[in-house]
Scaffold this active site. Structure first.
Site, mmCIF file in Angstrom:
data_model
loop_
_atom_site.group_PDB
_atom_site.id
_atom_site.type_symbol
_atom_site.label_atom_id
_atom_site.label_comp_id
_atom_site.label_asym_id
_atom_site.label_seq_id
_atom_site.Cartn_x
_atom_site.Cartn_y
_atom_site.Cartn_z
ATOM 1 N N CYS A 96 -80.925 52.664 108.974
ATOM 2 C CA CYS A 96 -79.640 52.108 108.611
ATOM 3 C C CYS A 96 -79.228 52.661 107.259
ATOM 4 O O CYS A 96 -79.884 53.515 106.678
ATOM 5 C CB CYS A 96 -79.723 50.581 108.535
ATOM 6 S SG CYS A 96 -80.387 49.815 110.032
ATOM 7 N N ARG A 107 -75.797 49.483 110.473
ATOM 8 C CA ARG A 107 -76.977 49.411 111.332
ATOM 9 C C ARG A 107 -77.013 50.497 112.396
ATOM 10 O O ARG A 107 -76.033 50.750 113.089
ATOM 11 C CB ARG A 107 -77.040 48.042 112.015
ATOM 12 C CG ARG A 107 -78.345 47.841 112.791
ATOM 13 C CD ARG A 107 -78.401 46.518 113.521
ATOM 14 N NE ARG A 107 -79.701 46.335 114.145
ATOM 15 C CZ ARG A 107 -79.924 45.622 115.238
ATOM 16 N NH1 ARG A 107 -78.915 44.993 115.824
ATOM 17 N NH2 ARG A 107 -81.135 45.513 115.742
ATOM 18 N N LEU A 108 -78.197 51.114 112.507
ATOM 19 C CA LEU A 108 -78.540 51.941 113.648
ATOM 20 C C LEU A 108 -79.556 51.142 114.452
ATOM 21 O O LEU A 108 -80.697 50.952 114.028
ATOM 22 C CB LEU A 108 -79.148 53.277 113.195
ATOM 23 C CG LEU A 108 -79.526 54.268 114.299
ATOM 24 C CD1 LEU A 108 -78.287 54.776 115.018
ATOM 25 C CD2 LEU A 108 -80.315 55.446 113.718
ATOM 26 N N ILE A 121 -82.350 50.046 116.688
ATOM 27 C CA ILE A 121 -83.522 50.668 117.301
ATOM 28 C C ILE A 121 -84.540 49.619 117.738
ATOM 29 O O ILE A 121 -85.103 49.704 118.823
ATOM 30 C CB ILE A 121 -84.157 51.679 116.330
ATOM 31 C CG1 ILE A 121 -83.208 52.875 116.134
ATOM 32 C CG2 ILE A 121 -85.515 52.152 116.826
ATOM 33 C CD1 ILE A 121 -83.662 53.862 115.089
ATOM 34 N N ASN A 175 -83.404 49.338 105.380
ATOM 35 C CA ASN A 175 -83.232 50.636 106.027
ATOM 36 C C ASN A 175 -84.606 51.168 106.390
ATOM 37 O O ASN A 175 -85.465 51.318 105.517
ATOM 38 C CB ASN A 175 -82.524 51.601 105.058
ATOM 39 C CG ASN A 175 -82.653 53.054 105.495
ATOM 40 O OD1 ASN A 175 -82.681 53.359 106.672
ATOM 41 N ND2 ASN A 175 -82.736 53.948 104.525
ATOM 42 N N ASP A 182 -88.239 43.779 113.346
ATOM 43 C CA ASP A 182 -89.197 43.986 112.259
ATOM 44 C C ASP A 182 -88.623 43.522 110.925
ATOM 45 O O ASP A 182 -89.372 43.255 109.983
ATOM 46 C CB ASP A 182 -89.624 45.456 112.189
ATOM 47 C CG ASP A 182 -88.464 46.420 112.002
ATOM 48 O OD1 ASP A 182 -87.328 46.077 112.371
ATOM 49 O OD2 ASP A 182 -88.688 47.535 111.500
ATOM 50 N N ILE A 236 -85.008 74.419 117.877
ATOM 51 C CA ILE A 236 -83.977 75.354 117.439
ATOM 52 C C ILE A 236 -84.594 76.725 117.243
ATOM 53 O O ILE A 236 -85.712 76.862 116.748
ATOM 54 C CB ILE A 236 -83.298 74.863 116.140
ATOM 55 C CG1 ILE A 236 -82.074 75.722 115.830
ATOM 56 C CG2 ILE A 236 -84.267 74.838 114.962
ATOM 57 C CD1 ILE A 236 -81.114 75.075 114.853
ATOM 58 N N GLY A 277 -93.111 66.858 112.760
ATOM 59 C CA GLY A 277 -94.421 67.208 112.211
ATOM 60 C C GLY A 277 -94.471 67.322 110.705
ATOM 61 O O GLY A 277 -95.482 67.776 110.156
#
Length: 649
Positions: free
Chosen positions: A2, A50-51, A53, A75, A100, A292, A367
């Site tokens: 977020c 907010r995103l 998830i 966030n 959470d 990519i 990674g």
């Protein structure tokens, strides 16, 4: 994932707090396009984009505790929230949501600011404790999620990104020349300093408390290594590799926790291949992967990416990045990095994040962190060879080892031992120097400062960014093995300051995409810090113990391939296909003179050289990208009209 924002007016209320917060979160709407919320108290306010998830239906923020006297705007993700929630329920806590976020509220009730020590995650949050009239800010251990703060007229304002702070009436963007010098020497500012004068970054693994007139920041975690003379571990490589794989598997498993699908990046290298291989065994359906490639053969790793796709059977999407693509999006990249950069490497990741987001994904595994944690960078090998050569400075045999370090730089293979010794500075630096491992890099990068204007050089008055870096090193630093010293410098400065900030969080969140980094699980980081140096860098073989740990998961063609760092075309991106108008305008003598940071005559010669010559050397590539990005930063953030345009992007 977020975007958060807020304020604390310790001496009274803030007029138009609701309106101020609305503007602040509007500037970072890209970080959380799903929902937004605002909380305003007499002295404090919190805003949230907010995103969604975790806890899709009941995780709205800002979130209050059951009593309504503690409020959070948060966030990130706490990956061990399931275990923490179970422990809290066993202690008698009652939960109202499945998110959470609520876990942090309950932990704060139990432990106060020490709650951060229980969290395994990537986070930046603000807690307003109404009873104590206390504002608490906190940031994760490795610095994955950003958090900035400043003061204006007795009020502290904070936000996930600096552009949010610039919407507050009276707060203006002004360059911090010492931060600029640090970027053109170290690649990143030394936190808490930022490129914005009087805007500060909360350091990784720190919390901030503001209670009345009392203000303090303090660390709650510190990366440590054993003394160089401590007894060697009695464990065998097989035992270490087994434990490493167990930790990496668990770190990946808990990072797959989400109420939305989780994908994975595949670069073609060992690190993302290992994470994707583990994830592919855990997810219930085919793992979704993204990669990519590049039109330029020296940067392209498509063949290795497709080997992993075939080995894992993933559902894969890929795109190819051209130099024109980099040039076209570079202004948007700088709008999101919010700082000058010396490389174009963030730009392809901007495109990759856009691809994953466009295909409906909100979360990807990556990674990042493995090179820092397991000594994978060429710099670590180079420092080892330099120390080896320094022991016999007249040897013609030892400098030939430098040819083994950079197989992708074909020109080095034809050079004499004397040239190689001079090029890498073998014997040029004092091996007792705490920055010995990084001196060649810092020296090479600092050469770009020859393009600074006379006024800027006068204002800097001989300032030495490396001295500032040394002054902030831990007291135990000198007792660590040289490899651990080098790892600490990478992990504490370059990782949060450049890799995570400019290439990871910002490029992903530009498209409402959350990156998750199993190699940066603090349990794995702490474990790796205790692994004997010979298991990480064995001879000149990098990440030896990691390769051993994942040898049954990743094809031998990946584990045995020569190290190729992630790179992208730099100055050629702006000159090879005809210089875009914005580049020509930004690098013009008039624009350079107007900004006042660089020498117009020297920059004009640099632009001509980069347009004419191929290839271009390290210094000139770095200078071109650094100057262009600084000019763009100045245009975007110090011009009111353009700033509003960025906020609305």
């Amino acid at each position: 994932m977020c975007g958060i924002a807020g304020y604390f007016a310790s001496k009274g209320s803030l007029q138009d707090g609701q309106s101020v917060l609305s503007s602040m979160i509007g500037a970072i709407a890209h970080r959380g396009p799903d929902e937004n919320g605002i909380y305003v108290d007499q002295n404090a306010g919190l805003g949230h984009m907010r995103l969604s998830i975790v806890g899709l239906k009941d995780g709205q923020q800002p979130m209050k505790n059951a009593r309504g006297d503690v409020v959070i705007s948060y966030n990130g993700e706490v990956f061990n929230y399931v275990e923490l929630r179970d422990d809290l329920i066993a202690q008698g806590h009652v939960f109202q949501t499945s998110s959470d976020t609520e876990v942090i509220l309950h932990l704060y009730d139990e432990l106060g600011p020490d709650c951060v020590k229980k969290l395994n995650g990537d986070f930046a949050f603000a807690i307003w404790d109404q009873r104590r009239r206390r504002m608490m800010l906190a940031r994760d251990r490795m610095g994955v999620r950003p958090l900035f703060y400043t003061w204006h007229k007795g009020t502290m304002f904070f936000a996930s990104e600096a552009k949010s702070l610039l919407t507050v009436p009276g707060i203006e963007a002004e360059v911090d020349i010492y931060a600029l010098d640090q970027i053109f020497t170290l690649w990143a500012p030394i936190a808490p300093r930022t490129i914005f004068r009087n805007i500060f970054e909360l350091q990784p693994a720190h919390f901030l408390l503001l209670e009345g007139e009392t203000f303090k920041t303090a660390p709650y975690w510190q990366l440590q290594y054993p003394d160089r003379n401590s007894a060697a571990s009695p464990r065998s490589e097989d035992h270490v590799a087994e434990e490493l794989l167990h930790l990496l598997t668990d770190a990946t498993r808990i990072r797959l926790r989400a109420d939305v699908p989780v994908g994975s990046y595949l670069s073609g290298g060992l690190d993302s291949s290992a994470v994707s291989a583990i994830a592919a065994k855990i997810v219930p359906d085919r793992l979704r992967t993204f990669s990519i490639g590049f039109e330029s053969a020296e940067h392209d790793e498509t063949a290795f990416q497709m080997q992993m796709v075939e080995a894992l059977g993933t559902d894969h999407s890929a795109l190819t990045c051209s130099t024109n693509d980099i040039a076209n999006i570079f202004p948007s990249v700088i709008a999101h990095t919010e700082r000058p950069v010396l490389r174009t490497a963030p730009a392809p990741l901007y495109l990759l994040s856009r691809l994953a987001s466009s295909e409906g994904y909100k979360v990807v595994l990556t990674g990042e962190g493995a090179d820092e944690v397991f000594a994978g960078y060429d710099l670590f090998r180079e420092a080892k060879v330099r120390r080896f050569c320094a022991a016999q400075p007249t040897s013609r045999i030892r400098p030939q080892l430098f040819r083994k370090l950079y197989p992708y730089l074909s020109g080095l293979k034809q050079q004499s031992p004397e040239y190689l010794s001079a090029f890498f500075g073998a014997g040029a630096d004092d091996i007792r120097d705490p920055l010995y491992s990084h001196r060649p890099r810092f020296r090479g990068t600092a050469a770009t400062k020859m393009f600074f204007s006379q006024d800027l050089q006068t204002a800097l008055n001989g300032y030495d960014a490396t001295a500032d870096l040394v002054s902030g090193l831990p007291k135990d630093f000198t007792r660590w093995h040289p490899l651990h010293q080098a790892q600490y410098l990478e992990t504490s400065l370059l990782l949060p300051g450049y890799i995570l900030n400019c290439q990871s969080d910002r490029m992903a969140m530009a498209h409402g995409l959350e990156g998750r980094f199993p190699f940066l699980d603090h349990r794995l980081v702490e474990f790796a810090s205790r692994i004997p140096v010979g298991m990480k860098l064995k001879g000149l073989a990098e990440k030896h113990i990691l390769k051993r740990a994942v040898r049954d998961l990743v094809p031998q063609t990946i584990t045995a391939r020569l190290k190729q760092p992630y790179r992208a075309p730099d100055s050629r991106s702006f000159t090879a296909g005809g210089m875009p108008d914005y580049v020509r305008d930004s690098m013009s003598a008039a624009a350079i003179s107007d900004t006042g940071l660089f020498n117009p005559v020297a920059v004009e010669k640099l632009v001509g050289k980069c347009a004419r010559d191929n290839p271009v050397g390290y210094r000139d590539n770095s200078a071109f990208v650094g100057i262009l990005s600084t000019q763009l930063w100045h245009q975007i953030f110090t011009t009111q009209i353009q700033r509003h345009a960025v906020a609305a992007e």
